[in-house]
Design an enzyme around this catalytic site. Sequence first.
Site, PDB file in Angstrom:
ATOM      1  N   CYS A  88     -66.676 -17.200 -20.328  1.00 27.44           N
ATOM      2  CA  CYS A  88     -65.824 -18.384 -20.266  1.00 27.44           C
ATOM      3  C   CYS A  88     -65.273 -18.586 -18.861  1.00 27.44           C
ATOM      4  CB  CYS A  88     -64.676 -18.265 -21.271  1.00 27.44           C
ATOM      5  SG  CYS A  88     -63.576 -19.695 -21.304  1.00 27.44           S
ATOM      6  N   CYS A 145     -61.683 -19.868 -18.789  1.00 29.28           N
ATOM      7  CA  CYS A 145     -60.685 -18.830 -19.061  1.00 29.28           C
ATOM      8  C   CYS A 145     -60.467 -17.923 -17.849  1.00 29.28           C
ATOM      9  CB  CYS A 145     -61.129 -17.961 -20.234  1.00 29.28           C
ATOM     10  SG  CYS A 145     -61.609 -18.854 -21.719  1.00 29.28           S
ATOM     11  N   ASP A 146     -61.553 -17.546 -17.168  1.00 34.15           N
ATOM     12  CA  ASP A 146     -61.468 -16.457 -16.196  1.00 34.15           C
ATOM     13  C   ASP A 146     -61.807 -16.837 -14.755  1.00 34.15           C
ATOM     14  OD1 ASP A 146     -60.830 -14.708 -18.282  1.00 34.15           O
ATOM     15  OD2 ASP A 146     -62.942 -14.368 -18.747  1.00 34.15           O
TER      16      ASP A 146
END
Length: 327
Positions: free
Chosen positions: A136, A139-140
Amino acid sequence: MTESVHAKVLIIGSGPAGYTAAVYAARAALDPVQIEGMQPGGQLTITTDVENWPGDIRVTGPELMARMAEQAKAVGTALVSDMIMEVDLTQRPFLAVGDSGRRYTGDTIIIATGASARWLGLESETRYLGGGVSACATCDGFFYRGRTVAVVGGGNTAVEEALFLTNFAEKVYLIHRRDSLRADRTNQARLHANPKIEMVWNAEVAEVLGNGKTVTGVAVRSTVDGGLSEISVDGLFVAIGHDPATSLFAGQLRMDDEGYILVAQGSTGTSVPGVFAAGDVQDKVFRQAITSAGMGCMAALEAERYLAGHNAHAIAAEGADDRALLV
């Protein structure tokens, strides 16, 4: 005798969508029963730091999920450690059968079984999950500001992840096992126009390299001649697709050709009245904890409205007090 439990709202699955649905249903005095499944908390339980959850500067995925579960239980949700193996959405109330043998019936069902990322299947990939391997970018990606990363894949998801990562990373390698991409032409044009992205054609990741704690590179194998080479990177993003956990409902709910549950526009309502789907089982675009939580809220509110107009279902249900078996 087989144990049976009835609920006005039966929630199948956990994670942000399921736990949020449970909180809202419980606060509406609907006494929800939530079957947490094999992996309570879902994909966030294999995530380390979460820095995009409102109200938390930094929280670990497992900690966030534990807090959600605790809140759902505190407001009156019956949390059950069981895994649903079979469902029947043709009968009323709806029926779900657990791995434990227990039978659960519900006047409404909220499906929050999530989806799982497809992985490469490498032992080294598993070893560095949370240490540089991710599925992701949204997300990261923030963690890789000014660094070098690689993305694996050739479809729209991989290209979009690579493009997104250029907002942070200094250099992005896109590794694809063929000599052409499956992504649409618009995405491909954006990709090739971005000077931060370098294509690695006809190659597959053979091993994720690291220092025991974090990723330091990837070994890639040519799909043409089998030759090996190494690329130094600080992170690897696997973008070869997701699989929604919807096989239980195949043939009973309308789905798209990838297995995602289809819902009415602006709703979580499925093709079966009284059955609602929230989170990654129906969302293949955003796949974020916050959007899943929002859909969990929607599903609980829609279940409440459905029940208000279908009191006959609850009256006809057998064993309305069987929730006591869960205590």
